[in-house]
Design an enzyme around this catalytic site. Structure first.
Site, PDB file in Angstrom:
ATOM      1  N   THR A  38       0.908  -1.156   0.059  1.00 13.73           N
ATOM      2  CA  THR A  38      -0.051  -0.189  -0.112  1.00 13.73           C
ATOM      3  C   THR A  38       1.008   1.123   0.072  1.00 13.73           C
ATOM      4  OG1 THR A  38      -1.715  -1.053   1.019  1.00 13.73           O
ATOM      5  CG2 THR A  38      -1.519   1.449   1.515  1.00 13.73           C
TER       6      THR A  38
ATOM      7  N   GLY B 109      -1.383  -1.393   6.515  1.00 12.30           N
ATOM      8  CA  GLY B 109      -1.191  -2.686   7.445  1.00 12.30           C
ATOM      9  C   GLY B 109      -2.768  -3.439   7.512  1.00 12.30           C
TER      10      GLY B 109
ATOM     11  N   VAL C 179     -13.845  -3.615   1.893  1.00 11.60           N
ATOM     12  CA  VAL C 179     -13.182  -2.459   2.049  1.00 11.60           C
ATOM     13  C   VAL C 179     -12.362  -2.382   3.102  1.00 11.60           C
ATOM     14  CG1 VAL C 179     -13.509   0.102   1.953  1.00 11.60           C
ATOM     15  CG2 VAL C 179     -15.125  -1.306   0.690  1.00 11.60           C
TER      16      VAL C 179
HETATM   17  N1  ASP Z   1      -4.252  -1.602   4.785  1.00 10.73           N
HETATM   18  C1  ASP Z   1      -4.551  -2.173   3.508  1.00 10.73           C
HETATM   19  C2  ASP Z   1      -5.915  -2.738   3.507  1.00 10.73           C
HETATM   20  O1  ASP Z   1      -6.389  -3.389   4.572  1.00 10.73           O
HETATM   21  C3  ASP Z   1      -3.673  -3.025   3.160  1.00 10.73           C
HETATM   22  C4  ASP Z   1      -2.179  -2.852   3.298  1.00 10.73           C
HETATM   23  O2  ASP Z   1      -1.860  -1.688   3.926  1.00 10.73           O
HETATM   24  O3  ASP Z   1      -1.248  -3.599   3.348  1.00 10.73           O
HETATM   25  O4  ASP Z   1      -6.772  -2.751   2.609  1.00 10.73           O
END
Ligand code: ASP
Length: 359
Positions: A225, A277, A254
């Site tokens: 991300t 995260g 989502v």
């Molecule tokens: N936070 C993002 C989600 O849960 C994924 C990530 O940051 O790796 O969609």
């Protein structure tokens, strides 16, 4: 009578400095990280958090990541130096990362359980508290651009799916065919997880004890991300985040990224935050707003507030990930409880610093 009022006046005057110093003492000193030439510019970004151990990336891959992060942080900072707004800087840097297959946003988005790419993004203006968020996109090349259009060209904060894409069309925001988002690496990650899921289901059928599938246990799921925060020459803060979500997520899921206050938040009174995260945990805590609230109501410096939320609240709930943040003075906050987090910022000498691992 005169004597009495003189006495009261003297008493007030002698207590006043004590009151001020008591107040000072109860608030932690804020250490400022400012460039002497550009005392009010600041830029920090991340490219995802997760199990990124030293040695787990080949030297070539590590170089590629670092080069892209540096390109993005320099582009964001250059925009600020040219007098552009924090929102412009955030959008410019995030677009660069969205266009790279290295990150789980835009081009490099991960796959859902049914083999699609479903993208989310958000942007927030700390000056006005205006925000724009989009979710469940399949055709928008740069979701961060659409998030900004929702903020600036609609009366809404969040738009999803086909409606959001219709809105993109109306404002000539670039749409691409779904296959644009297909990358071998992300496809292989999905296949690996699906295979594991199948094996676990079969083992369970045979009566073997199996633990639940932990999406985040797979290194492939652990990063990508992207997000950025900026402080511009007007003293305005901005934050933005963009993601493909999590590999093998169910249709319609989502995450935290487009939830204002969870994965993305900016407020000129406190700070701008972008998170990465395990989204479900970030939503339940309201991570980004929580950091802002700790600064607002408990007068915590940015790093302390970020650590309190990531290393205590998030950690205690069992979530993992991290944030990048910047406050109204240009102090930077970076905190994560994962093995690593791709990140870059401009230091007090105006130079880019790119880091991946814990230390
Ligand atoms: N936070 C993002 C989600 O849960 C994924 C990530 O940051 O790796 O969609």
């Amino acid at each position: 009578m005169k004597k009495l009022s003189a006495f009261v006046l003297i008493a007030i005057l002698s207590i006043f400095p004590l009151m001020i110093s008591a107040q000072k003492g109860s608030f932690p000193e804020i250490k400022q990280l400012q460039s002497p030439q550009n005392p009010r510019l600041g830029f920090v970004l991340h490219g995802g958090a997760g199990v990124i151990r030293k040695g787990s990336l080949s030297p070539e891959k590590e170089k590629e990541y670092k080069a892209k992060l540096e390109e993005a942080v320099l582009a964001g900072y250059k925009a600020l130096q040219e007098g552009k707004t924090g929102l412009d800087a955030v959008e410019i840097a995030i677009k660069i990362l969205e266009d790279s297959p290295l990150f789980n946003a835009g081009k490099g988005a991960v796959f859902t359980a049914d083999g699609k790419n479903e993208l989310d993004a958000a942007i927030m203006d700390g000056k006005t508290l205006n925000a724009g968020a989009v979710a469940g996109l399949h055709h928008v090349k740069n979701p961060i651009v659409l998030a900004r259009a929702v903020m600036e060209k609609s009366p809404h904060v969040m738009m999803i799916g086909a409606g959001a894409e219709q809105f993109a069309k109306e404002f000539n925001i670039e749409l691409v065919e779904e296959k644009y988002f297909w990358t071998q690496e992300r496809w292989d990650s999905l296949q690996k997880i699906l295979k594991q899921e199948k094996e676990k289901a079969e083992a369970a059928k045979e009566g073997k004890k199996v633990s639940g599938i932990d999406l985040r246990m797979e290194p492939e799921n652990k990063f990508g991300t992207v997000g950025a925060v900026a402080l511009d020459k007007n003293g305005d803060l901005a934050a933005g985040t963009s993601t493909g979500g999590m590999t093998n997520k169910k249709y319609g899921r989502v995450g935290d990224v487009p939830i204002i206050g969870a994965g993305t938040y900016a407020n000129n009174a406190t700070c701008a935050v972008s998170a990465t995260g395990w989204g479900e945990f970030f939503i339940r805590i309201g991570v980004a707003k929580e950091i802002s609230s700790m600064m607002e109501y408990r007068a915590m410096p940015i790093q302390q507030a970020a650590d309190a939320v990531i290393h205590t609240k998030l950690q205690n709930l069992g979530g993992d990930g991290g944030i990048v943040a910047i406050d109204k003075f240009g102090n930077i906050g970076i905190s994560f409880n994962s093995e690593g987090m791709y990140r870059a910022y401009i230091n007090s000498e105006g130079k880019p610093v790119v880091e991946i691992y814990k230390d």
